[in-house]
Design a protein around this motif. Structure first.
Motif: not given
Lengths: 262, 433
Positions: B69-71, B171-172, B174-177, B211, B261, B264-267
């Motif tokens: 939900a957050g990404q 940043l992918t 998933r937040g990986t560099n 990826q 943004q 990202n706040r929506e569920d």
């Protein structure tokens, strides 16, 4: 001819001995995991944690930026908050981790933004992990990289690879651990592609007695981070002071951080 | 009627000094308005050209994919199916181009900058070869994985040339560099502000960097034959996509990255599609166009008021000077309306000649500056969307501006003309002074 043969055999024997010697000194998997757990336990605080942090970042063709922030931690609940206090233009901005989400607050617009847990902090080369508790043993699979001398220190080199299903900023890490203290002195972070992204040095470790932990709590007092992609960029992180007294109960909330900027 | 025009013309000639001054003022205002109109048209043309090349299609079928939900990530999964719907739905479709979207740090040996990445399959981009003017390198080489096409200004900032290597760092989702090494295969001429922070890479390179799976892209850029059909076509697509079972977001006139943004706040998790037009995608810079038009309007209004006062004043003087003449004309049988028309036509002639001169002057000035290719200072580039000063000529807009000024001068002259027409012949004839 015989002499030549003898020399060759001698060389081979020496090489075999050297290989055997190295293999004998290689750390077992359990020992490596133990080392990582040791670091995790040493920096973990069972009570509350508050640190005054000085951040200095250098970028090519830009003036140096110095910032000061207070880091609040409650490791038991995995809570973390970073509140910037200096310079004036930055004062009141902050990061707050709620569950697995990192939120960023900008008081100039009065809005919260959800950020990835693994992004750079305040535009520097530092990451949330540099200020938070350590979970090395939980997140990475170690393999032995050898034994080296790092300045005057004898160190073990550990190659860490992220475990399946775990999300981290850097999936490959190379670690230099002081054989005497078990503290990490150098760290290299690699991208998914295998490219070296940053090198960090920890020239100073500090410890203080934690009443709640009934043991010593260690922290990296100084971290020097060098950007390996943008070679001219670097960040200096200095933890000026650490306070282990209990924090107010409601501190890890958006409202508390917002109130600080008013 | 011809006689009235003749009288007006002769009167203007007789008072040549006054006519020149007033006509000059009208010409000046018209020239300024035409000049600003040409500038606004130039900015709009540059904006449209660069936007349609770099960032958007006439219509975009984009979307967001949320693993948690957050990404969110600006992704359209399994885009081939959506492309089929677009092709079947739009009768005036020109072509569809899938474009990967990303935001990365581009690092050379000499510098670095944040850039937007457009992942392209050059074989499906018929527009790019037509509009991108390469200074160096070959556009076809962009088909090779690990290549990048940048713009002139970026090459200067990063101090690179064709053949040099650079690194993209991202940043992918998933937040990986992750990083990828790329080689510069082409440097294109700048295309306004948007080209200062956008680069082209092969879609395979962008996918490997983030990826992403084979069938995903950032957005489907839809180009149609007639831009006037954009609103109608968006409605058609909206209905068709919903009918096919896709979840389509409510329309919001914002660029895709400005929505992240809030999303990202929506569920919710999974895929949602978003339909935008080219104006939505560059809404964050189109305010400059509104600002130029606003400045032009305010300036014109102020100057029109000054001219109106000038015209009225001049007419009052003319009426005063010609009171006895008005009296004589009325006495020999001239109707009130014709007296009024005489003065109105005089003002109209002055306005028409003045605005014609102004249009000529404004167009000449704009054309002259266009030829000079004047470089715009860096600070003003953001406002003018271009690295050089560009003017475009929209005849309808220019003639409209001239007509408005002529009409204003004519209408304003009616007040003193009415006064002249209402004079009693006896009183007028006995007027002294």
């Amino acid at each position: 001819m015989n002499r030549m043969k003898l020399k060759h055999m001698l060389a081979m024997a020496l090489l075999a001995l050297a290989t055997l010697g190295q293999a004998a000194e290689a750390l077992s998997k359990d020992k490596m995991v133990e080392l990582l757990k040791g670091i995790d336990i040493r920096v973990r605080s069972s009570g509350d944690y508050k640190a005054l942090v000085y951040l200095e970042s250098r970028e090519k063709d830009k003036p140096d930026i110095a910032q000061e922030a207070i880091v609040y931690r409650r490791d038991v609940d995995e809570k973390l908050m970073i509140l910037f206090t200096k310079p004036k233009t930055q004062a009141g901005t902050g990061y707050l981790r709620i569950d697995r989400n990192l939120w960023y607050y900008d008081p100039t617009v009065g809005k919260w933004e959800r950020r990835t847990d693994r992004e750079r902090i305040a535009g520097t080369d530092s990451r949330r992990e540099d200020f938070d508790q350590s979970k090395l043993a939980e997140q990475y699979e170690p393999s032995f990289g050898g034994e080296e001398k790092l300045g005057n220190f004898k160190v073990w080199v550990l190659n860490l690879k992220v475990k399946d299903g775990v999300d981290v900023a850097y999936p490959i890490v190379k670690f230099w651990i002081d054989e005497d203290t078990g503290n990490d002195l150098k760290r290299q972070d690699f991208a998914l592609s295998g490219r070296l992204m940053r090198t960090s040095y920890v020239p100073k470790w500090q410890k203080l007695y934690s009443e709640s932990k009934k043991a010593e709590l260690w922290y990296r007092q100084e971290i020097r981070i060098y950007d390996e992609i943008d070679k001219a960029n670097s960040t200096l992180v200095i933890i000026k002071s650490v306070d282990l007294n209990p924090l107010p109960e409601n501190i890890f909330t958006k409202a508390w951080l917002e109130a600080k900027s008013r | 009627m011809f006689q009235l025009f003749l009288i007006a013309y002769r009167n203007l000639l007789q008072h040549s000094r006054r006519s020149l001054l007033l006509g000059g003022a009208i010409a000046g205002v018209t020239a300024l308005l035409v000049f600003l109109n040409c500038l606004s048209s130039g900015v709009k043309a540059t904006m449209l050209d660069s936007a349609l090349t770099v960032a958007t299609g006439h219509i975009n079928v984009s979307g967001f994919y949320k693993v948690t939900a957050g990404q969110s990530a600006p992704l359209v999964t399994d885009y081939k199916k959506i492309e089929d719907i677009v092709v079947k739905t739009l009768p005036d479709l020109d072509f569809v181009a899938p474009r990967g979207r990303g935001w990365a740090r581009l690092v050379s040996d000499q510098g670095s900058m944040q850039v937007g990445m457009a992942g392209v399959d050059i074989a499906h981009e018929p527009r790019l070869p037509k509009v991108l003017k390469l200074i160096d390198g070959k556009l076809e080489d962009l088909a090779k994985p690990g290549s990048v096409l940048i713009f002139e200004n970026q090459a200067k900032k990063l101090k690179v040339k064709v053949g040099d290597s650079m690194v993209f760092s991202v940043l992918t989702p998933r937040g990986t560099n992750n990083t990828v090494d790329v080689r510069v295969v082409g440097i294109a001429e700048d295309m306004g502000l948007l080209s200062s922070f956008n680069v082209f890479v092969p879609d395979v390179t962008l996918r490997s960097l983030y990826q992403l799976a084979e069938g995903s892209t950032g957005a489907l850029l839809v180009y149609i034959k007639n831009m006037k059909d954009i609103p109608k076509d968006i409605d058609l697509l909206d209905k068709a996509l919903r009918a096919a079972g896709y979840s389509v977001m409510d329309r919001e006139s914002k660029a895709f990255w400005m929505k992240m943004q809030a999303i990202n706040r929506e569920d919710w998790t999974g895929q949602k599609l978003d339909l935008t037009n080219w104006e939505d995608e560059i809404s964050y810079i189109s305010w400059t166009l509104k600002a130029i038009d606003g400045i032009a309007l305010v300036l014109t209004l102020v100057l029109l008021v000054i001219i109106a006062i000038g015209i009225m004043n001049s007419m009052w003087i003319a009426i005063r000077e010609r009171t006895r003449e008005i009296g004589t004309l009325r006495a020999i049988g001239m109707q009130k309306t014709r007296v009024m028309a005489m003065f109105v036509i005089e003002a109209f002639c002055l306005g028409a000649i003045g605005t014609a001169a102004g249009v000529l002057l404004g167009c000449l000035g704009a054309a002259g500056l266009n030829v000079l290719h004047l470089h715009v200072p860096e600070g003003a580039q953001f406002f003018l969307m271009s690295t050089t000063l560009k003017f475009a000529f929209e005849p309808a807009r220019i003639l409209g501006a001239a007509a408005v000024i002529t009409l204003c001068t004519t209408v304003i002259s009616m007040i003193p003309s009415l006064k002249a027409a209402s004079l009693e012949p006896v009183t007028a004839m006995s007027h002294i002074g």
